[in-house]
Design an enzyme around this catalytic site. Structure first.
Site, PDB file in Angstrom:
ATOM      1  N   LYS A 262       6.230   5.863   7.731  1.00  0.00           N
ATOM      2  CA  LYS A 262       5.684   4.977   8.664  1.00  0.00           C
ATOM      3  C   LYS A 262       6.606   4.589   9.409  1.00  0.00           C
ATOM      4  O   LYS A 262       7.700   4.100   8.842  1.00  0.00           O
ATOM      5  CB  LYS A 262       4.746   3.826   7.927  1.00  0.00           C
ATOM      6  CG  LYS A 262       3.814   4.371   7.265  1.00  0.00           C
ATOM      7  CD  LYS A 262       2.943   3.026   6.620  1.00  0.00           C
ATOM      8  CE  LYS A 262       1.605   3.596   5.822  1.00  0.00           C
ATOM      9  NZ  LYS A 262       0.919   2.629   5.083  1.00  0.00           N
TER      10      LYS A 262
ATOM     11  N   ASP B  58      -6.408  -6.028  -1.816  1.00  0.00           N
ATOM     12  CA  ASP B  58      -5.162  -6.498  -2.157  1.00  0.00           C
ATOM     13  C   ASP B  58      -5.072  -7.484  -3.262  1.00  0.00           C
ATOM     14  O   ASP B  58      -4.326  -7.589  -3.953  1.00  0.00           O
ATOM     15  CB  ASP B  58      -4.400  -7.166  -0.904  1.00  0.00           C
ATOM     16  CG  ASP B  58      -4.195  -6.211   0.055  1.00  0.00           C
ATOM     17  OD1 ASP B  58      -4.133  -4.816  -0.148  1.00  0.00           O
ATOM     18  OD2 ASP B  58      -4.167  -6.554   1.452  1.00  0.00           O
TER      19      ASP B  58
ATOM     20  N   HIS C  44       0.556  -1.331   0.080  1.00  0.00           N
ATOM     21  CA  HIS C  44      -0.100   0.111   0.117  1.00  0.00           C
ATOM     22  C   HIS C  44       0.842   1.293   0.026  1.00  0.00           C
ATOM     23  O   HIS C  44       1.938   1.315   0.617  1.00  0.00           O
ATOM     24  CB  HIS C  44      -0.842  -0.008   1.256  1.00  0.00           C
ATOM     25  CG  HIS C  44      -1.756  -1.165   1.476  1.00  0.00           C
ATOM     26  ND1 HIS C  44      -2.119  -1.671   2.618  1.00  0.00           N
ATOM     27  CD2 HIS C  44      -2.300  -2.062   0.405  1.00  0.00           C
ATOM     28  CE1 HIS C  44      -3.113  -2.624   2.290  1.00  0.00           C
ATOM     29  NE2 HIS C  44      -2.947  -3.128   1.215  1.00  0.00           N
TER      30      HIS C  44
ATOM     31  N   TYR D  63       1.686   1.840  14.176  1.00  0.00           N
ATOM     32  CA  TYR D  63       2.725   2.674  13.585  1.00  0.00           C
ATOM     33  C   TYR D  63       2.334   3.980  13.315  1.00  0.00           C
ATOM     34  O   TYR D  63       1.098   4.394  13.279  1.00  0.00           O
ATOM     35  CB  TYR D  63       2.881   1.948  11.975  1.00  0.00           C
ATOM     36  CG  TYR D  63       1.366   1.870  11.121  1.00  0.00           C
ATOM     37  CD1 TYR D  63       1.179   2.897  10.291  1.00  0.00           C
ATOM     38  CD2 TYR D  63       0.627   0.788  11.561  1.00  0.00           C
ATOM     39  CE1 TYR D  63       0.045   2.517   9.519  1.00  0.00           C
ATOM     40  CE2 TYR D  63      -0.441   0.547  10.413  1.00  0.00           C
ATOM     41  CZ  TYR D  63      -0.811   1.195   9.577  1.00  0.00           C
ATOM     42  OH  TYR D  63      -1.961   1.200   9.011  1.00  0.00           O
TER      43      TYR D  63
END
Length: 181
Positions: free
Chosen positions: A70, A168, A61, A130
């Site tokens: 991130k 996905d 992603h 995260y």
């Protein structure tokens, strides 16, 4: 905290110093000065948490207009975490790095803006936390197929077919994806 560059210099592995005894432990999971010292002065604006069962694969992603850096860590379980360089003109464009992150090793992965991110759950269950440098924009969400042969991520699959979301399952190949100039 020990910070180590990976095969892609802009992606780092962070190993915190853990102070523990028979009562438990203490560690710093983030300190802005460590990033600033390495030329990364991007504020984190959003924290996310994700829980997934064994065999789940999420990714790859990224956001194109609002790219997110991130800082990923696992707070329960174990995952194989992956970053893919999508910066056109980069000497590592289309290359990937992967690290095992777990609650036991307390290792973190810094994935800078301009990269796709994904992970595969190795343990029975895993929870990730995260920090992000940009807000999530669903309209800007992009996905490259997890098994793109041009990227060649060597996922440590426990089962032949990972558990995938419809997003996905419908990821695009890197050669058809919009990436960063």
């Amino acid at each position: 905290m020990k910070i180590t560059e990976t095969a892609i210099a802009d992606v780092w592995v962070l190993d915190p110093t853990v102070h523990g005894d028979d009562r438990g432990y203490f560690m710093e999971s983030f300190r802005a000065s460590y990033f600033i010292e390495r030329g990364v002065d991007i504020p984190f604006v959003q924290d996310n948490q994700s829980k997934s069962v064994q065999g789940t694969l999420r990714g790859l992603h990224y956001q194109l207009t609002y790219p997110q850096g991130k800082l990923i860590r696992v707070i329960s379980g174990e995952v194989f975490d992956v970053a893919v360089d999508l910066r056109q003109g980069s000497s590592s464009y289309g290359h990937w790095v992967g690290e095992r992150l777990s609650a036991d090793n307390r290792r973190q992965l810094w994935v800078p803006p301009g990269f796709a991110h994904g992970f595969y759950v190795i343990s029975n269950m895993a929870e990730l936390a995260y920090k992000c440098t940009a807000y999530y924009h669903p309209e800007d969400d992009r996905c490259i197929t997890w098994n793109d042969p041009d990227i060649g991520v060597q996922w440590p699959l426990l089962f032949p077919n990972p558990l995938l979301s419809s997003r996905d399952l419908n990821g695009v190949a890197l050669r058809k994806a919009s990436t960063f100039p």
